[in-house]
Design a protein around this motif. Structure first.
Motif, PDB file in Angstrom:
ATOM      1  N   TRP A   1       3.200   5.918  -2.744  1.00  0.00           N
ATOM      2  CA  TRP A   1       4.412   6.659  -3.099  1.00  0.00           C
ATOM      3  C   TRP A   1       4.558   6.801  -4.615  1.00  0.00           C
ATOM      4  CZ3 TRP A   1       7.987   9.684  -0.977  1.00  0.00           C
ATOM      5  CH2 TRP A   1       9.182   9.889  -1.668  1.00  0.00           C
ATOM      6  N   ASN A   2       4.215   5.750  -5.360  1.00  0.00           N
ATOM      7  CA  ASN A   2       4.353   5.796  -6.818  1.00  0.00           C
ATOM      8  C   ASN A   2       3.263   6.616  -7.491  1.00  0.00           C
ATOM      9  OD1 ASN A   2       6.637   4.196  -6.760  1.00  0.00           O
ATOM     10  ND2 ASN A   2       5.510   2.290  -7.073  1.00  0.00           N
TER      11      ASN A   2
ATOM     12  N   ARG B   1       2.554   9.683  -7.211  1.00  0.00           N
ATOM     13  CA  ARG B   1       3.063  10.992  -7.635  1.00  0.00           C
ATOM     14  C   ARG B   1       3.901  10.896  -8.904  1.00  0.00           C
ATOM     15  NH1 ARG B   1       7.548  12.428  -3.086  1.00  0.00           N
ATOM     16  NH2 ARG B   1       7.920  14.127  -4.547  1.00  0.00           N
ATOM     17  N   PHE B   2       4.370   9.687  -9.232  1.00  0.00           N
ATOM     18  CA  PHE B   2       5.196   9.501 -10.422  1.00  0.00           C
ATOM     19  C   PHE B   2       4.407   8.897 -11.583  1.00  0.00           C
ATOM     20  CE2 PHE B   2       7.983   8.852  -6.671  1.00  0.00           C
ATOM     21  CZ  PHE B   2       8.769   9.986  -6.816  1.00  0.00           C
ATOM     22  N   ARG B   3       3.091   8.865 -11.482  1.00  0.00           N
ATOM     23  CA  ARG B   3       2.271   8.272 -12.543  1.00  0.00           C
ATOM     24  C   ARG B   3       2.394   9.095 -13.818  1.00  0.00           C
ATOM     25  NH1 ARG B   3      -0.852  11.614  -9.642  1.00  0.00           N
ATOM     26  NH2 ARG B   3      -2.534  12.773 -10.683  1.00  0.00           N
ATOM     27  N   THR B   4       2.169   8.438 -14.951  1.00  0.00           N
ATOM     28  CA  THR B   4       2.251   9.122 -16.234  1.00  0.00           C
ATOM     29  C   THR B   4       1.053  10.037 -16.418  1.00  0.00           C
ATOM     30  OG1 THR B   4       1.164   7.223 -17.272  1.00  0.00           O
ATOM     31  CG2 THR B   4       3.566   7.263 -17.303  1.00  0.00           C
ATOM     32  N   ARG B   5       1.312  11.213 -16.923  1.00  0.00           N
ATOM     33  CA  ARG B   5       0.243  12.195 -17.120  1.00  0.00           C
ATOM     34  C   ARG B   5      -0.475  12.007 -18.445  1.00  0.00           C
ATOM     35  NH1 ARG B   5      -0.556  14.062 -12.036  1.00  0.00           N
ATOM     36  NH2 ARG B   5       1.469  14.435 -11.032  1.00  0.00           N
TER      37      ARG B   5
ATOM     38  N   PHE C   1       0.829  -1.203   0.000  1.00  0.00           N
ATOM     39  CA  PHE C   1       0.000   0.000   0.000  1.00  0.00           C
ATOM     40  C   PHE C   1       0.865   1.257   0.000  1.00  0.00           C
ATOM     41  CE2 PHE C   1      -1.756   3.356   2.734  1.00  0.00           C
ATOM     42  CZ  PHE C   1      -2.842   3.742   1.968  1.00  0.00           C
ATOM     43  N   LEU C   2       1.895   1.269   0.827  1.00  0.00           N
ATOM     44  CA  LEU C   2       2.771   2.439   0.892  1.00  0.00           C
ATOM     45  C   LEU C   2       3.528   2.641  -0.421  1.00  0.00           C
ATOM     46  CD1 LEU C   2       4.181   2.022   4.519  1.00  0.00           C
ATOM     47  CD2 LEU C   2       2.397   3.595   3.731  1.00  0.00           C
ATOM     48  N   ILE C   3       3.949   1.544  -1.052  1.00  0.00           N
ATOM     49  CA  ILE C   3       4.633   1.662  -2.344  1.00  0.00           C
ATOM     50  C   ILE C   3       3.685   2.244  -3.389  1.00  0.00           C
ATOM     51  CG2 ILE C   3       5.674   0.356  -4.231  1.00  0.00           C
ATOM     52  CD1 ILE C   3       6.835  -1.536  -2.206  1.00  0.00           C
ATOM     53  N   GLY C   4       2.428   1.758  -3.395  1.00  0.00           N
ATOM     54  CA  GLY C   4       1.460   2.280  -4.352  1.00  0.00           C
ATOM     55  C   GLY C   4       1.173   3.754  -4.142  1.00  0.00           C
TER      56      GLY C   4
END
Length: 398
Positions: free
Chosen positions: A256-257, A259-263, A251-254
């Protein structure tokens, strides 16, 4: 967008499900503007819409007819958009590069400016679709073989090409083949390399975890190793915390990631496709006809190269059954001394594990593997040496 003459007679084809659309042709221009809008009813949010741009051969563009070949609409590029990568109710305006692979390499033919919007009336229904089977029930009760699937796929392509060829304006067969990726199953050294590096990228996470574990075991960071020991002992004393801790970590990894998702939706990736550093002969082989029309000496050279590559693959593949046969020989009495040792070891292990609490066994095992490098040997362990000495059936192969 441009062809060899400096301009194009471009038109666009879009396909989703059974619905195909073709735009009008913009004649003799570098930057055609279509300004057309289409709507599809989405049957599955995890599906793909495909858009292709072509140069019309009937209006001066495309590949001209020669003595041996007919006129063909030239490929300018293709874009695939997976609907599950789109957020609902949001308009995506993005320029997608139009990339085409030729015998001399990959070319950027231009860019396609798209505005895409995915709407959903029911979030609950869309979430429900994620749990539904991908295919109808009969596909699982009476599945097709691989050859049957390929045959049906080829026949379906011909039916679709025949139907669209009679439409107005017609879609030529080469356009349908390009949109449906008919040649995707043909042999290609470039695709083989790309898939190999995809596999390596897939296992990179496991390799990274192994490297982290090696760092903990080698005490390269004493503070981190001590914290890992403490966490390990807590999980051993309270095993009911293992699964909650694992899911909390994911859950924490998801989060955290996020914010780095593709726009924007991803586009054709030349690096992923291994199209940037490909050898010209490999491209020439990929675009060769089937059966081949290449001179005999070139075919012999490619065959020898393929044999060398296949030999390395054969060596790696052959190692898999070798390890399995060694494991099987533990109890097959092929090596009587090794099997005797393993049987005695199994009996002793059963007695010890029966009399020892599982927490103690897990704690001792974990502390042993996390021990300080001063208590380690650089040589392989006894168990690994014993396993590698077990017989395999390679001795019986010609």
């Amino acid at each position: 967008m441009r062809d060899g003459h400096g301009s194009t007679d471009a038109y666009c084809v879009a396909k989703y499900g059974q619905k195909w659309v073709r735009t009008r042709t913009i004649v003799d221009t570098h930057s055609p503007k279509l300004n057309e809008q289409y709507t599809w009813e989405v049957y599955d949010p995890c599906s793909v819409i495909t858009l292709g741009v072509f140069d019309n051969c009937h209006l001066g563009g495309g590949k001209k007819a020669t003595a041996g070949t007919a006129a063909r609409d030239s490929r300018i590029g293709k874009v695939r958009i997976r609907l599950s990568t789109l957020e609902a109710q949001r308009i995506y305006t993005h320029s997608y590069p139009l990339l085409v692979l030729h015998t001399h390499g990959v070319n950027k033919m231009g860019e396609l400016q798209l505005a895409v919007r995915f709407t959903s009336l029911s979030l609950a229904n869309m979430i429900y679709i994620y749990g539904k089977p991908l295919l109808p029930k009969m596909h699982y009760l009476r599945p097709f073989t691989v050859n049957q699937i390929e045959s049906l796929r080829y026949q379906a392509m011909n039916i679709v090409a025949g139907r669209l060829g009679r439409a107005e304006p017609p879609l030529r067969k080469e356009v349908v083949e390009y949109m449906l990726d008919v040649d995707s199953n043909m042999w290609s050294m470039r695709r083989s390399k790309a898939n190999f590096f995809r596999i390596m990228s897939l296992f990179s996470g496991i390799i990274t975890i192994g490297q982290w574990f090696s760092q903990f075991c080698n005490w390269k960071s004493p503070i981190t190793s001590v914290l890992v020991h403490i966490l390990f002992l807590i999980l051993i004393c309270y095993p009911e915390l293992i699964l909650p801790t694992l899911f909390l970590y994911m859950f924490l990894i998801g989060v955290w990631n996020y914010r780095f998702r593709t726009r924007n939706p991803p586009h054709m990736d030349t690096k992923l496709s291994w199209a940037e550093a490909v050898h010209p002969d490999e491209l020439d082989e990929e675009f060769d006809t089937f059966p081949t029309s290449t001179p005999q000496d070139v075919v012999r050279m490619r065959y020898d190269k393929l044999r060398s590559v296949a030999g390395r693959i054969q060596t790696v593949v052959a190692d898999i059954p070798t390890q399995g046969e060694r494991f099987h020989s533990l109890l097959s009495w092929r090596d009587t001394r090794a099997t005797s040792l393993f049987v005695v070891f199994s009996l002793c292990s059963a007695v010890v594990l029966y009399a020892t609490p599982p927490k103690v066994v897990a704690m001792v095992t974990g502390v042993y593997y996390l021990r300080h490098p001063k208590f380690r040997s650089k040589l392989p362990s006894v168990l690994i040496n014993f396993f590698k000495r077990l017989p395999a059936r390679t001795d019986s192969m010609l």
